[in-house]
Write an enzyme that holds these catalytic residues in place. Structure first.
Site, PDB file in Angstrom:
ATOM      1  N   HIS A 132       0.841  -1.202   0.000  1.00  0.00           N
ATOM      2  CA  HIS A 132       0.000   0.000   0.000  1.00  0.00           C
ATOM      3  C   HIS A 132       0.874   1.248   0.000  1.00  0.00           C
ATOM      4  O   HIS A 132       1.864   1.333   0.725  1.00  0.00           O
ATOM      5  CB  HIS A 132      -0.869   0.057   1.262  1.00  0.00           C
ATOM      6  CG  HIS A 132      -2.062  -0.836   1.244  1.00  0.00           C
ATOM      7  ND1 HIS A 132      -1.983  -2.199   1.458  1.00  0.00           N
ATOM      8  CD2 HIS A 132      -3.382  -0.555   1.070  1.00  0.00           C
ATOM      9  CE1 HIS A 132      -3.207  -2.710   1.423  1.00  0.00           C
ATOM     10  NE2 HIS A 132      -4.074  -1.734   1.178  1.00  0.00           N
ATOM     11  N   ASN A 137       7.976  -3.964   3.321  1.00  0.00           N
ATOM     12  CA  ASN A 137       6.558  -3.704   3.509  1.00  0.00           C
ATOM     13  C   ASN A 137       6.110  -3.954   4.940  1.00  0.00           C
ATOM     14  O   ASN A 137       5.411  -3.111   5.538  1.00  0.00           O
ATOM     15  CB  ASN A 137       5.745  -4.574   2.548  1.00  0.00           C
ATOM     16  CG  ASN A 137       4.254  -4.357   2.667  1.00  0.00           C
ATOM     17  OD1 ASN A 137       3.788  -3.247   2.832  1.00  0.00           O
ATOM     18  ND2 ASN A 137       3.493  -5.438   2.594  1.00  0.00           N
TER      19      ASN A 137
END
Length: 254
Positions: A97, A128
């Protein structure tokens, strides 16, 4: 013709709205706007060049869960550039994201849209789930203290050749998959306009499995601009922009 009108409306709407989180926008940029964030889409690399949003203290009080929200193609993007979760299948990278789910608990629409693939880039699991996640959590802590943050982040591509994922035939959609370029790194810039304490800071991370504590990855916004070629926080008063983008101190944010 309809798409042209939609683009022109979006372009002028963005420039008549006081949106401090947005970098400078050019006339032909492929801009997509959702409830919580705005992005510039790169039709060559099939990733966003930047994703920008405002994070407020009030946004952190929401209780919308990320559960039951599936990754999906962005319905607002042309089908020929619409990346699907299939492109990431067994690719060795996370769907990272840019605007994180944790910033979108205030709205079910915002939470759903933050799982659109236009908000994703291929990230290593270590980056991440650890170092990038640490920075996201830090931004939420800062929003509690500063009341409002303006954030922009995106991928960095350094070099002449890049890894790609996807491109395989998608049998469920009956078309060839889309190739997604793998970034060599990522940047994030953060702005607070709390009166009398205005400040900004930038971060750059490598897209690999190396150890990357936040204390070793921060830099000025000016330095991130030189690296990316982007003009961040373009709607700021120019004197203020010049002052806060040329210096930073991580201790000011703790």
């Amino acid at each position: 013709m309809f798409k042209v009108l939609v683009f022109l409306f979006s372009f002028f709407a963005l420039h008549t709205t006081y949106a401090q989180e947005l970098p400078k926008i050019k006339k032909d940029d492929y801009i997509i706007r959702h409830a919580a964030y705005t992005l510039l889409y790169n039709k060559e690399k099939n990733c966003p060049d930047w994703v920008a949003w405002k994070l407020t203290k009030e946004h952190l009080k929401g209780n919308v869960s990320r559960k039951n929200n599936d990754f999906q193609g962005d319905p607002d993007i042309d089908i020929e550039y619409r990346v699907t979760p299939y492109e990431y299948k067994k690719c060795g990278y996370d769907r990272g994201h840019m605007c994180p789910a944790g910033d979108n608990k205030w709205s079910s629409t915002a939470m759903k849209e933050c799982f659109y693939m236009t908000n994703m880039c291929p990230q290593t699991s270590t980056l991440n789930q650890r170092w990038w996640n640490n920075l996201e959590n830090a931004c939420r802590r800062w929003a509690e203290k500063e009341d409002t943050l303006y954030i922009c982040c995106g991928p960095i591509y350094q070099g002449e050749t890049f890894k790609t994922i996807g491109g395989r035939y998608n049998y469920s959609l009956k078309r060839k998959g889309i190739k997604v370029f793998v970034p060599t790194g990522f940047y994030k810039v953060v702005l607070s306009l709390k009166k009398g304490r205005e400040k900004a800071i930038g971060f750059v991370y490598d897209n690999d499995d190396s150890r990357q504590p936040m204390s070793e990855r921060y830099m000025t916004v000016d330095e991130v601009e030189k690296l990316t070629g982007l003009d961040f926080f373009a709607d700021l008063d120019k004197q203020l922009e010049k002052r806060i983008e040329k210096t930073c101190n991580i201790s000011d944010w703790k």
